[in-house]
Write a protein that holds these residues in place. Structure first.
Motif, short mmCIF file in Angstrom:
data_model
loop_
_atom_site.label_atom_id
_atom_site.label_comp_id
_atom_site.label_asym_id
_atom_site.label_seq_id
_atom_site.Cartn_x
_atom_site.Cartn_y
_atom_site.Cartn_z
N GLY A 88 0.83 -1.21 0.00
CA GLY A 88 0.00 0.00 0.00
C GLY A 88 0.86 1.26 0.00
N GLU A 89 1.91 1.24 0.83
CA GLU A 89 2.81 2.40 0.90
C GLU A 89 3.51 2.61 -0.45
OE1 GLU A 89 3.68 4.31 3.65
OE2 GLU A 89 2.70 3.21 5.27
N GLU B 37 1.15 4.17 -2.87
CA GLU B 37 1.03 5.61 -2.59
C GLU B 37 2.23 6.37 -3.14
OE1 GLU B 37 0.47 6.95 1.51
OE2 GLU B 37 -1.17 5.49 1.67
N GLU C 248 1.93 6.75 -6.80
CA GLU C 248 0.97 7.83 -7.08
C GLU C 248 1.68 9.18 -7.01
OE1 GLU C 248 -2.02 8.33 -8.44
OE2 GLU C 248 -2.25 6.20 -8.00
N ALA C 249 2.47 9.37 -5.92
CA ALA C 249 3.18 10.64 -5.71
C ALA C 249 4.19 10.87 -6.83
CB ALA C 249 3.86 10.63 -4.35
#
Ligand code: GTP
Ligand code: MG
Length: 220
Positions: free
Chosen positions: A188-189, A192, A195-196
């Protein structure tokens, strides 16, 4: 060509080792050729547009043990013709760009060259992998002129931005640390972070376009 038998005598072994060394040398030459092509594009583009679309270039020749490990893992026939046909990432070249729009520029300039044939293309930028991986992958073949023959050698070319590369290096480390079983919270991290990285790429692209546009002389 002799096949690998369990009962090799020392002469057979020497002959096979020489054939394999010669075989691997072809891939080193293919890397040299592709790297030279990309360096020429970088310098020429810079000269024509006063702008450098390439941050840096890396290359790697797959270690012989990794080549043989892949042949075994994928159940390919253990002979040089089969390795040439099936293992397409023995020669690898990675091109790191500043901006997303540079990726297709480099791709088009390479693919348009008449001695380059595209064998496969995977656009993990338009369609990123479920883990967040983004990169453009090309498998091309290129003629390598040896002292006594011409061989067409496949080369894997990965083209990506600095942000994509930064993310992929870390994901690779984590993937290996957990031997492919990355815990869900870390997955999950990583998603993320991907995404960033993608958001940063888009922001940098739009800023770049703005500056590029503003720096053009206004028509009078
Ligand atoms: P192999 O994995 O070599 O059998 O190739 P493939 O047929 O699966 O091709 P693919 O284009 O998926 O991957 C080729 C290479 O891209 C890999 O060897 C990595 O260098 C890179 N790559 C692909 N997927 C990922 C990923 O999820 N994370 C990272 N860090 N690198 C990846
Ligand atoms: Mg893979």
């Amino acid at each position: 060509m002799r096949s690998w038998q369990p009962s090799l005598d020392i002469e057979d072994f020497r002959a096979l080792r020489e054939q394999f060394t010669d075989f691997m040398l072809g891939y080193k030459f293919a890397i040299d050729e592709i790297t030279t092509k990309i360096n020429i594009l970088r310098e020429d583009f810079n000269n024509a547009h006063e702008y450098n679309p390439i941050e840096h270039i890396n290359s790697r020749l797959k270690a012989p043990e990794s080549v043989l490990e892949k042949v075994r893992r994928k159940n390919y026939a253990m002979n040089l013709a089969s390795i040439r046909e099936n293992v397409l990432d023995i020669a690898g070249v990675r091109v790191i760009c500043s901006f997303i729009s540079d990726i297709n520029k480099i791709r088009d300039m390479l693919v348009g060259q008449e001695d380059i044939t595209v064998l496969d293309e995977r656009d993990y930028i338009s369609r990123r992998k479920p883990n967040g991986y983004r990169s453009l992958h090309l498998i091309v073949s290129i003629p390598v002129f040896r002292s006594d023959r011409v061989d067409r050698i496949p080369v894997e070319i990965q083209i990506r931005t600095i942000a994509m590369d930064f993310w992929a290096s870390l994901e690779h480390k984590i993937y290996y640390k957990y031997r492919g079983e990355v815990p869900p919270n870390l997955q999950g991290e990583l998603a993320e972070a991907a995404e960033a990285a993608a958001a940063l790429d888009e922001k940098m692209e739009s800023l770049h376009r703005l500056v590029d546009h503003n720096s053009r002389p206004r028509p009078t």
